[in-house]
Design a protein around this motif. Structure first.
Motif, short mmCIF file in Angstrom:
data_model
loop_
_atom_site.label_atom_id
_atom_site.label_comp_id
_atom_site.label_asym_id
_atom_site.label_seq_id
_atom_site.Cartn_x
_atom_site.Cartn_y
_atom_site.Cartn_z
N TYR A 99 0.81 -1.22 0.00
CA TYR A 99 0.00 0.00 0.00
C TYR A 99 0.84 1.27 0.00
CZ TYR A 99 -4.62 -2.10 1.07
OH TYR A 99 -5.81 -2.77 1.03
N MET A 100 1.99 1.23 0.68
CA MET A 100 2.74 2.46 0.90
C MET A 100 4.23 2.21 0.77
SD MET A 100 0.52 3.97 4.14
CE MET A 100 -1.25 3.54 4.20
N GLY A 101 4.96 3.29 0.67
CA GLY A 101 6.42 3.25 0.63
C GLY A 101 6.96 4.44 1.38
N THR A 102 8.15 4.31 1.93
CA THR A 102 8.72 5.41 2.70
C THR A 102 9.87 6.07 1.94
OG1 THR A 102 9.77 6.06 4.79
CG2 THR A 102 10.24 3.82 3.97
N ARG A 144 4.45 7.68 1.76
CA ARG A 144 3.75 8.08 0.55
C ARG A 144 2.99 6.86 0.03
NH1 ARG A 144 4.77 12.33 2.29
NH2 ARG A 144 5.78 14.13 1.31
N ALA A 145 2.14 7.06 -0.94
CA ALA A 145 1.43 5.95 -1.57
C ALA A 145 2.44 4.97 -2.16
CB ALA A 145 0.49 6.46 -2.64
N GLY A 146 2.06 3.70 -2.20
CA GLY A 146 2.96 2.67 -2.70
C GLY A 146 2.93 2.53 -4.21
N ALA A 147 4.04 2.11 -4.77
CA ALA A 147 4.13 1.91 -6.22
C ALA A 147 3.19 0.80 -6.68
CB ALA A 147 5.57 1.58 -6.60
N VAL A 148 3.01 -0.25 -5.88
CA VAL A 148 2.12 -1.34 -6.28
C VAL A 148 0.68 -0.85 -6.35
CG1 VAL A 148 1.34 -3.68 -5.76
CG2 VAL A 148 3.69 -3.02 -5.23
N LEU A 149 0.29 -0.04 -5.36
CA LEU A 149 -1.06 0.53 -5.36
C LEU A 149 -1.28 1.36 -6.63
CD1 LEU A 149 -3.71 1.06 -3.74
CD2 LEU A 149 -2.57 3.07 -2.76
N TRP A 152 -8.28 -6.15 -2.04
CA TRP A 152 -7.09 -5.37 -1.63
C TRP A 152 -7.29 -3.89 -1.95
CZ3 TRP A 152 -3.23 -2.87 -4.63
CH2 TRP A 152 -2.00 -2.65 -4.01
N LEU A 153 -7.85 -3.58 -3.11
CA LEU A 153 -8.12 -2.18 -3.45
C LEU A 153 -9.20 -1.61 -2.54
CD1 LEU A 153 -8.05 -2.39 -7.36
CD2 LEU A 153 -6.34 -1.28 -5.89
N ALA A 154 -10.21 -2.40 -2.22
CA ALA A 154 -11.32 -1.90 -1.42
C ALA A 154 -10.96 -1.76 0.05
CB ALA A 154 -12.53 -2.84 -1.56
N VAL A 155 -10.05 -2.60 0.54
CA VAL A 155 -9.68 -2.59 1.95
C VAL A 155 -8.74 -1.44 2.30
CG1 VAL A 155 -8.32 -3.92 3.65
CG2 VAL A 155 -10.12 -5.03 2.37
#
Length: 539
Positions: A89-92, A295-300, A460-463
Motif C-alpha cells: 500500500y505504501m512506501g517510505t 507516501r502511496a505505494g508503487a504497487v497501489l 485489496w483495493l477496497a480494503v
C-alpha cells in the motif's frame, strides 16, 4: 516526529485518571492477574460513566489513532512501518537506519515491539476491567468488549503468531502463550457468545442504546455490532481456510446465515470517527502530511493506473513534482540519505484529511469474502460473480465515483508497468513476472486461482488503507502480486520472493517472561524470525 518504544496514549478526559493505572508497562500481567481491584466500585458506578469510559480507549487502539495532529508515533511503529509497507500500500522516502530498516528487512526490534505493546498496554487491560465489572451486571457491555477484543487481537496474532491469550487475567505472574489454532478457536467462541448476548438484549430491549455515549463506532447500536461480529467471524473463517477448511466453512456459513447477518451496505461500515466530544486524528495523515515519512505505494499506483480505476484520485493525490501523474514509492529500495527523501517528497500522497475516520471493515470487504466462499462452493447466499461485482460497486459507492458497470466488464486492462523517475533500478517493466496480469471482468470459465486472484486483488483495493488486513490476505493467498524488495538485509532469514511472513516476538518479552516466550517459539513452524510462516499460512 518521534519514534519511541515508550508509547503514550491519549485518553478521553472521563477515563484518563481511572485508566492511568492500567497502561504503565508492557503486558502488565502481574497487576492484571493478581490485583483485579485496582479500580474501586465507586469509580465505576457513575451511571455507567466509569465503565463506559473504557470503551473509547479500546476503540482508539484497535487500529491506533493519532494522539493529535503532530503525533502519530504509535501507529507509525505499530502498523505503518511494517504492514503498510509489506502489503504494497505504501512506501517510505525516509532513510531510517541509513536504509536498513523494516522496508529492507533489517527488522528494527524497537519498532517490532509496538503491535504487542498496543495489545497488552491498552486493549487487554481495559477489556479486563470491563470483564470484572460488567460480565454479570451488564452482559451487553461485556459482549461488545469481547467483540472489540477480537477485532484488536486478531490483528496482533496475525503479526506474531502465538500470544498470551486464553489465560490472560487468570492469576499468576506469567501467562503461557497459546498457539494460533487455540486463539482462533477462542475468537470464534467469544464472537458467538457476544452475538447471542446482544441478540437477546435487542429482542428484549428494541431500540435501546445504553452504550451510545461511549461508542465511537456504531453509536451504541447493537444490531450494527452484531452485523460487525458476524462479518468479523467471516473474515477470520476465511483466514484459516488453508489450515482448517472444515471449520472455516462452518464458521463462514454460520456468520452469513445468522438472523442479523453480515454487513451488506456502506451504512454498516465499521469506522472509528470523532464523536461524543472526542476528536479522532487520522495517523496516516499525520505520517504522510506532517512527518513526510510515508507516501502511496508503487504497487497501489500500478493497479489503479493500469485499471484506469475511477477511485485513483480518491485514494491517491497527483504528484506535486510530476503534475498529472500518480506515482508511488516502491518499498524495499535504496533510500540512504536526506537527498533520496527530497527527491521523492513530491510523489503521490494518500488522499486523506486529518480527521478522516479510521477504517476497520467495510461491506465491500464482506462481499469479497462471500465471493471467495461461493467460489469454494460454500453457502454464501449468492454466486461468486454477484458478490465480486457487488463488492466493487460498494467500494465505488463508498468513494463516490458512480457506477461500476463499465469497470466490471473490462476484460483487457491489467496492472501498469512502473517507472521510478528518480532511479530506474526500481522499475517494473512490462512483462516482468512480478507484475500482475489479472484482468477485472469476472470469467466463470477461468481457473479457480485466476478468479481467486481477481477477488483478492479487488478486495485489496477496497480494503485500503487497512495495511494489516491487506498484508494478512497477501500472506494467506499470495494475492495480489506485491513486488518483492530489491534490497534484503535479513541475512537470509527472509526470502526475497516469498517475502516477510511475521514479526519476531518482542525482545522485552525475552527479558521479562523468557520461559513463556521461549515456549511460544516451539509453537511456531520455524525459528522466531520474519521468514517463519504463521499457523494459517499454509498455501
Amino acid at each position: 516526529m518521534s519514534l519511541t518504544r515508550n508509547i503514550k496514549y491519549s485518553l478521553p478526559v472521563a477515563a484518563a485518571f481511572y485508566l492511568s493505572v492500567l497502561t504503565g508497562c508492557t503486558k502488565n500481567f502481574a497487576s492484571m492477574n493478581t490485583n483485579p481491584n485496582g479500580l474501586t466500585d465507586s469509580m465505576l458506578q457513575l451511571d455507567h460513566a466509569g465503565l463506559g469510559a473504557f470503551f473509547p480507549v479500546i476503540e482508539k487502539n484497535v487500529i491506533p489513532v493519532a494522539a493529535n495532529t503532530g503525533d502519530g508515533s504509535v501507529y507509525q511503529v505499530a502498523v505503518n512501518l511494517n504492514a503498510d509497507l509489506f502489503s504494497g500500500y505504501m512506501g517510505t522516502p525516509t532513510a531510517f537506519g541509513g536504509g536498513q530498516n523494516n522496508s529492507t528487512y533489517a527488522l528494527n526490534s524497537g519498532w517490532d515491539n509496538a503491535p504487542f505493546n498496543v495489545g497488552y498496554n491498552t486493549v487487554m487491560p481495559n477489556w479486563y476491567q470491563i470483564r470484572l465489572r460488567a460480565a454479570a451486571s451488564n452482559p451487553d457491555f461485556y459482549a461488545v468488549a469481547n467483540i472489540l477484543k477480537v477485532a484488536a487481537m486478531h490483528r496482533i496474532t496475525d503479526v506474531y503468531g502465538p500470544l498470551p491469550y486464553t489465560g490472560y487475567g487468570g492469576g499468576g505472574y506469567s501467562v503461557p502463550y497459546n498457539g494460533q489454532d487455540v486463539i482462533y478457536n477462542a475468537f470464534f467462541s467469544e464472537l458467538d457468545s457476544a452475538i447471542t448476548t446482544l441478540s437477546a438484549y435487542v429482542a428484549a430491549n428494541p431500540g435501546a442504546t445504553p452504550l451510545a455515549n461511549y461508542d465511537l463506532v456504531f453509536g451504541g447500536k447493537y444490531v450494527e455490532w452484531i452485523k460487525f461480529a458476524n462479518s468479523l467471524k467471516l473474515r477470520l473463517a476465511m483466514r484459516i481456510v488453508y489450515a482448517n477448511p472444515t471449520l472455516a466453512q462452518q464458521e463462514a456459513e454460520a456468520a452469513v446465515n445468522n438472523t442479523y447477518g453480515v454487513m451488506t451496505a456502506n451504512t454498516d461500515n465499521a469506522f472509528v470517527g470523532s464523536a461524543n466530544g472526542i476528536t479522532i486524528y487520522n495517523p496516516v495523515w499525520v505520517i504522510d502530511y506532517n512527518y513526510g515519512d510515508i507516501r502511496a505505494g508503487a504497487v497501489l499506483g500500478s493497479f489503479l493506473n493500469g485499471y484506469g480505476d475511477p477511485r485513483l484520485p480518491a485514494i491517491m493525490t497527483a504528484s506535486t513534482t510530476y503534475p498529472g501523474q500518480y506515482i508511488g514509492i516502491r518499498s524495499g529500495i535504496s533510500i540512504l540519505t536526506s537527498a533520496d527523501r527530497t527527491a521523492r517528497e513530491g510523489f503521490s500522497s494518500m488522499n486523506l484529511n486529518q480527521n478522516s475516520p479510521i477504517q476497520w471493515m467495510t461491506a465491500a470487504e464482506v462481499d469479497f469474502l462471500r465471493a471467495e466462499g461461493a467460489l469454494r462452493g460454500w453457502n454464501m447466499g449468492g454466486t461468486a460473480q454477484s458478490f465480486y461485482e457487488g463488492g466493487i460497486q460498494l467500494s465505488f459507492s463508498y468513494y463516490g465515483v458512480g457506477s461500476a458497470a463499465s469497470y466490471i466488464t473490462n476484460t483487457t486492462s491489467t496492472a501498469a508497468p512502473y517507472t521510478d523517475p528518480v532511479d530506474a533500478t526500481n522499475n517494473e517493466a512490462a512483462g516482468s513476472p512480478d507484475l500482475s496480469t489479472i484482468t477485472i471482468a469476472w470469467n466463470s470459465g477461468d481457473t479457480f486461482e485466476h478468479n481467486l486472484e481477481r477477488i483478492i486483488t479487488q478486495k485489496w483495493l477496497a480494503v485500503f488503507p487497512n495495511g494489516e488486513e491487506a498484508w494478512a490476505e497477501f500472506r494467506r493467498t499470495g494475492y495480489p502480486k506485491v513486488w518483492p524488495v530489491l534490497i534484503n538485509y535479513s541475512q537470509g532469514t527472509i526470502s526475497t520472493q516469498i517475502q516477510i511472513r511475521r514479526l519476531p516476538f518482542p525482545q522485552v518479552e525475552y527479558q521479562n517472561d523468557n520461559a513463556a516466550v521461549t515456549a511460544a517459539v516451539s509453537l511456531l513452524s520455524g525459528p522466531d524470525n520474519g521468514g517463519t510462516k504463521l499457523w494459517w499460512d499454509k498455501k
